[in-house]
Design a protein around this motif. Structure first.
Motif, PDB file in Angstrom:
ATOM      1  N   ASN A 283       4.599 129.491  26.466  1.00  0.00           N
ATOM      2  CA  ASN A 283       4.225 128.317  25.662  1.00  0.00           C
ATOM      3  C   ASN A 283       4.426 127.024  26.443  1.00  0.00           C
ATOM      4  O   ASN A 283       4.724 125.977  25.863  1.00  0.00           O
ATOM      5  CB  ASN A 283       4.998 128.272  24.337  1.00  0.00           C
ATOM      6  CG  ASN A 283       4.622 129.410  23.408  1.00  0.00           C
ATOM      7  OD1 ASN A 283       3.441 129.754  23.281  1.00  0.00           O
ATOM      8  ND2 ASN A 283       5.608 130.005  22.762  1.00  0.00           N
ATOM      9  N   SER A 284       4.253 127.133  27.750  1.00  0.00           N
ATOM     10  CA  SER A 284       4.393 125.969  28.624  1.00  0.00           C
ATOM     11  C   SER A 284       3.202 125.040  28.454  1.00  0.00           C
ATOM     12  O   SER A 284       2.048 125.452  28.634  1.00  0.00           O
ATOM     13  CB  SER A 284       4.486 126.429  30.084  1.00  0.00           C
ATOM     14  OG  SER A 284       4.270 125.354  30.973  1.00  0.00           O
ATOM     15  N   LEU A 285       3.471 123.786  28.130  1.00  0.00           N
ATOM     16  CA  LEU A 285       2.399 122.805  28.017  1.00  0.00           C
ATOM     17  C   LEU A 285       1.658 122.674  29.341  1.00  0.00           C
ATOM     18  O   LEU A 285       0.439 122.494  29.370  1.00  0.00           O
ATOM     19  CB  LEU A 285       2.983 121.451  27.596  1.00  0.00           C
ATOM     20  CG  LEU A 285       1.980 120.328  27.312  1.00  0.00           C
ATOM     21  CD1 LEU A 285       1.118 120.670  26.106  1.00  0.00           C
ATOM     22  CD2 LEU A 285       2.709 119.003  27.079  1.00  0.00           C
ATOM     23  N   LYS A 286       2.383 122.804  30.422  1.00  0.00           N
ATOM     24  CA  LYS A 286       1.806 122.639  31.749  1.00  0.00           C
ATOM     25  C   LYS A 286       0.877 123.790  32.121  1.00  0.00           C
ATOM     26  O   LYS A 286      -0.188 123.572  32.718  1.00  0.00           O
ATOM     27  CB  LYS A 286       2.934 122.509  32.772  1.00  0.00           C
ATOM     28  CG  LYS A 286       2.506 122.175  34.197  1.00  0.00           C
ATOM     29  CD  LYS A 286       3.740 121.958  35.072  1.00  0.00           C
ATOM     30  CE  LYS A 286       3.366 121.525  36.485  1.00  0.00           C
ATOM     31  NZ  LYS A 286       4.581 121.283  37.309  1.00  0.00           N
ATOM     32  N   TYR A 287       1.264 125.020  31.766  1.00  0.00           N
ATOM     33  CA  TYR A 287       0.565 126.202  32.249  1.00  0.00           C
ATOM     34  C   TYR A 287      -0.306 126.922  31.225  1.00  0.00           C
ATOM     35  O   TYR A 287      -1.256 127.607  31.599  1.00  0.00           O
ATOM     36  CB  TYR A 287       1.582 127.204  32.812  1.00  0.00           C
ATOM     37  CG  TYR A 287       2.020 126.887  34.210  1.00  0.00           C
ATOM     38  CD1 TYR A 287       1.373 127.443  35.312  1.00  0.00           C
ATOM     39  CD2 TYR A 287       3.058 126.001  34.451  1.00  0.00           C
ATOM     40  CE1 TYR A 287       1.770 127.143  36.612  1.00  0.00           C
ATOM     41  CE2 TYR A 287       3.464 125.690  35.741  1.00  0.00           C
ATOM     42  CZ  TYR A 287       2.809 126.261  36.819  1.00  0.00           C
ATOM     43  OH  TYR A 287       3.192 125.960  38.101  1.00  0.00           O
TER      44      TYR A 287
ATOM     45  N   MET B 252      -4.952 125.310  38.893  1.00  0.00           N
ATOM     46  CA  MET B 252      -3.546 125.131  39.260  1.00  0.00           C
ATOM     47  C   MET B 252      -3.064 123.832  38.617  1.00  0.00           C
ATOM     48  O   MET B 252      -3.596 122.767  38.900  1.00  0.00           O
ATOM     49  CB  MET B 252      -3.386 125.054  40.779  1.00  0.00           C
ATOM     50  CG  MET B 252      -1.957 124.726  41.220  1.00  0.00           C
ATOM     51  SD  MET B 252      -1.825 124.455  43.024  1.00  0.00           S
ATOM     52  CE  MET B 252      -1.949 126.151  43.593  1.00  0.00           C
ATOM     53  N   PRO B 253      -2.055 123.893  37.737  1.00  0.00           N
ATOM     54  CA  PRO B 253      -1.640 122.685  37.018  1.00  0.00           C
ATOM     55  C   PRO B 253      -0.564 121.884  37.743  1.00  0.00           C
ATOM     56  O   PRO B 253       0.557 122.348  37.940  1.00  0.00           O
ATOM     57  CB  PRO B 253      -1.091 123.251  35.701  1.00  0.00           C
ATOM     58  CG  PRO B 253      -0.527 124.587  36.073  1.00  0.00           C
ATOM     59  CD  PRO B 253      -1.362 125.094  37.231  1.00  0.00           C
ATOM     60  N   LEU B 254      -0.938 120.680  38.142  1.00  0.00           N
ATOM     61  CA  LEU B 254       0.013 119.756  38.760  1.00  0.00           C
ATOM     62  C   LEU B 254      -0.149 118.389  38.091  1.00  0.00           C
ATOM     63  O   LEU B 254      -0.205 117.360  38.742  1.00  0.00           O
ATOM     64  CB  LEU B 254      -0.227 119.667  40.273  1.00  0.00           C
ATOM     65  CG  LEU B 254       0.048 120.950  41.054  1.00  0.00           C
ATOM     66  CD1 LEU B 254      -0.423 120.814  42.492  1.00  0.00           C
ATOM     67  CD2 LEU B 254       1.517 121.322  41.006  1.00  0.00           C
ATOM     68  N   TRP B 255      -0.215 118.419  36.783  1.00  0.00           N
ATOM     69  CA  TRP B 255      -0.497 117.200  36.019  1.00  0.00           C
ATOM     70  C   TRP B 255       0.749 116.658  35.344  1.00  0.00           C
ATOM     71  O   TRP B 255       1.361 115.722  35.835  1.00  0.00           O
ATOM     72  CB  TRP B 255      -1.635 117.464  35.013  1.00  0.00           C
ATOM     73  CG  TRP B 255      -1.361 118.495  33.965  1.00  0.00           C
ATOM     74  CD1 TRP B 255      -1.258 119.850  34.151  1.00  0.00           C
ATOM     75  CD2 TRP B 255      -1.135 118.256  32.574  1.00  0.00           C
ATOM     76  NE1 TRP B 255      -0.977 120.475  32.952  1.00  0.00           N
ATOM     77  CE2 TRP B 255      -0.900 119.523  31.968  1.00  0.00           C
ATOM     78  CE3 TRP B 255      -1.108 117.112  31.776  1.00  0.00           C
ATOM     79  CZ2 TRP B 255      -0.633 119.658  30.594  1.00  0.00           C
ATOM     80  CZ3 TRP B 255      -0.854 117.247  30.407  1.00  0.00           C
ATOM     81  CH2 TRP B 255      -0.626 118.501  29.844  1.00  0.00           C
ATOM     82  N   VAL B 256       1.138 117.241  34.213  1.00  0.00           N
ATOM     83  CA  VAL B 256       2.252 116.694  33.434  1.00  0.00           C
ATOM     84  C   VAL B 256       3.538 116.675  34.265  1.00  0.00           C
ATOM     85  O   VAL B 256       3.764 117.522  35.123  1.00  0.00           O
ATOM     86  CB  VAL B 256       2.457 117.503  32.134  1.00  0.00           C
ATOM     87  CG1 VAL B 256       2.989 118.898  32.431  1.00  0.00           C
ATOM     88  CG2 VAL B 256       3.363 116.762  31.147  1.00  0.00           C
TER      89      VAL B 256
ATOM     90  N   LEU C 288      -8.128 122.541  40.353  1.00  0.00           N
ATOM     91  CA  LEU C 288      -6.855 121.847  40.164  1.00  0.00           C
ATOM     92  C   LEU C 288      -6.877 121.082  38.843  1.00  0.00           C
ATOM     93  O   LEU C 288      -7.907 120.558  38.426  1.00  0.00           O
ATOM     94  CB  LEU C 288      -6.611 120.856  41.305  1.00  0.00           C
ATOM     95  CG  LEU C 288      -6.242 121.447  42.662  1.00  0.00           C
ATOM     96  CD1 LEU C 288      -6.347 120.365  43.727  1.00  0.00           C
ATOM     97  CD2 LEU C 288      -4.841 122.035  42.632  1.00  0.00           C
ATOM     98  N   TRP C 289      -5.731 121.001  38.227  1.00  0.00           N
ATOM     99  CA  TRP C 289      -5.557 120.187  37.034  1.00  0.00           C
ATOM    100  C   TRP C 289      -4.564 119.084  37.386  1.00  0.00           C
ATOM    101  O   TRP C 289      -3.364 119.300  37.467  1.00  0.00           O
ATOM    102  CB  TRP C 289      -5.031 121.043  35.892  1.00  0.00           C
ATOM    103  CG  TRP C 289      -4.889 120.339  34.570  1.00  0.00           C
ATOM    104  CD1 TRP C 289      -5.189 119.041  34.277  1.00  0.00           C
ATOM    105  CD2 TRP C 289      -4.404 120.909  33.359  1.00  0.00           C
ATOM    106  NE1 TRP C 289      -4.928 118.765  32.956  1.00  0.00           N
ATOM    107  CE2 TRP C 289      -4.437 119.900  32.367  1.00  0.00           C
ATOM    108  CE3 TRP C 289      -3.941 122.176  33.014  1.00  0.00           C
ATOM    109  CZ2 TRP C 289      -4.016 120.124  31.051  1.00  0.00           C
ATOM    110  CZ3 TRP C 289      -3.523 122.412  31.709  1.00  0.00           C
ATOM    111  CH2 TRP C 289      -3.574 121.386  30.750  1.00  0.00           C
ATOM    112  N   LEU C 290      -5.110 117.913  37.675  1.00  0.00           N
ATOM    113  CA  LEU C 290      -4.295 116.738  37.955  1.00  0.00           C
ATOM    114  C   LEU C 290      -4.458 115.746  36.808  1.00  0.00           C
ATOM    115  O   LEU C 290      -5.239 115.972  35.892  1.00  0.00           O
ATOM    116  CB  LEU C 290      -4.738 116.091  39.282  1.00  0.00           C
ATOM    117  CG  LEU C 290      -4.864 117.017  40.499  1.00  0.00           C
ATOM    118  CD1 LEU C 290      -5.267 116.209  41.722  1.00  0.00           C
ATOM    119  CD2 LEU C 290      -3.578 117.789  40.746  1.00  0.00           C
TER     120      LEU C 290
END
Length: 398
Positions: free
Chosen positions: A16-20, A33-37, A355-357
């Motif tokens: 339940n990770s908001l990031k992933y 690939m999430p590198l945003w929050v 990528l998710w920035l």
């Protein structure tokens, strides 16, 4: 080699990770690939986990409120790390800094009042101002490129003119600044403070990134500059960024002015919020008691990631301009050198780079053509991310 293994990759999917776990819900590709929050991909301090496990083993999780020992831990941390002397009665607890900013807005301004921010800036500021029926006024930071590096400074003349022109009642200071990474120095903070004092403007200081400061820079809580500035300041702090504890929902707000503090508490009371999360209390106390060695090692690791990104951009992506962060674990990248639209930039980042920035425009109009990347991850993750950016833009580098 350090004591802690920041190279370890921890699978955060299906937690339940908001990031992933919310890419599709946020309109992104499933496999980005999430590198945003701004949360980190590192396990927290073992002593924090141990303290929480010990508390869990007790088996009872009734109503809880911090007592003197917890308060003293906060006071000691602020004094030891930031040379700021605060008192137990100044502390107010909230489930987060954004929540606290909302309460501060309601406590010191009225519906229709104008509130000043320095854009490009953390986007919940503007959202929270508007949703509370206030007006957002932007004091754009000055941006220039010096030796192929982005540099941000404050336009103090405009800052004061905007306060006068719009009868500004409150100013939200972001220090260290998110996303541009500036750690405002003493002279800058004193000038801001003097202008706010002159025009009776309350300072709402978001200092959540206060513990991520890199060599030659120093975090100075604006409230520590003078009793007069302290008296108009609401300082928002939390262990959440420092020790990767955001999900535990606890922030420590410091308000020396009794009248402002009372109004702030009244706004909290209206929401029905009362006692903080019990595990948040346990984790924060353990973090500020046992976490310094881990933090210092982490900062060195983050600095190495920053240097890697800087070197990669200078050698592989010369049309991209990086603002070297003085603080935070967020890197602000300027892609305007490619001469492409914001839509094409995002298309390349998401579709080609997978990528998710954080798209720069969400931080304000000044962020158009920029992207914010979170480098608080194992180095091999950052290496892969930079290679993906290279693959997405290499045709434009020719």
């Amino acid at each position: 080699m350090g004591i802690y293994d920041f190279d370890k990759t921890i699978d955060r999917k299906n937690t339940n990770s908001l990031k992933y776990d919310f890419a599709l819900e946020r309109g992104k590709e499933k496999d980005v690939m999430p590198l945003w929050v701004a949360d980190m991909d590192f396990a927290t301090v073992p002593k924090i986990t141990e303290a929480m496990q010990q508390r869990i083993q007790h088996g009872i999780f009734g109503y809880t409120y911090p007592k003197e020992e917890y308060q003293q831990t906060i006071i000691d941390w602020q004094k030891r790390r930031h040379n700021y002397n605060c008192r137990p009665e100044w502390l107010v607890y909230t489930p987060g800094v954004v929540f606290a900013i909302s309460m501060a807005i309601r406590a010191v301004t009225d519906v229709g009042d104008a509130i000043l921010v320095q854009t490009p800036v953390y986007y919940p500021f503007s959202k929270t101002i508007r949703e509370n029926g206030r007006k957002v006024i932007s004091n754009s930071l000055r941006y220039e490129i010096v030796d192929r590096k982005g540099v941000y400074t404050i336009d103090f003349e405009e800052f004061e003119k905007l306060i006068v022109a719009h009868s500004i009642k409150a100013f939200i200071l972001c220090n260290p600044h998110n996303p541009v990474g500036r750690v405002w120095n003493k002279e800058e903070l004193e000038r801001l403070g003097a202008i706010c004092l002159k025009h009776n403007v309350t300072i709402i200081a978001d200092e959540i990134h206060e513990d991520f400061i890199y060599p030659t820079h120093k975090h100075i809580p604006i409230a520590s500059l003078s009793k007069q500035i302290e008296d108009i300041t609401i300082t928002c702090t939390s262990p959440s960024k420092t020790f990767n504890l955001a999900g535990l929902q606890l922030s420590n707000i410091i308000i020396s002015n009794k009248s402002i503090r009372s109004a702030f508490r009244q706004e909290i009371d209206k929401t029905g919020y009362d006692e903080p999360n019990i595990l948040g209390v346990v984790a924060c106390q353990a973090a500020y008691t046992f976490g310094e060695e881990w933090l210092e090692e982490l900062k060195q690791y983050l600095l190495e990631n920053i240097r890697f990104v800087q070197n990669f951009i200078e050698t592989q992506l010369p049309k991209v301009v990086m603002t070297i962060p003085e603080g935070t674990y967020l890197v602000w990248l300027d892609f305007n050198g490619y001469g492409i639209s914001a839509e094409e930039l995002e298309e390349r980042i998401q579709k080609k780079g997978k990528l998710w920035l954080d798209e720069g425009i969400i931080f304000g109009d000044e962020g158009k053509g920029f992207e914010r990347i979170n480098i608080a991850a194992p180095k091999k993750t950052i290496e892969e991310a930079m290679n993906r950016i290279y693959d997405a833009f290499k045709d434009l580098e020719l």
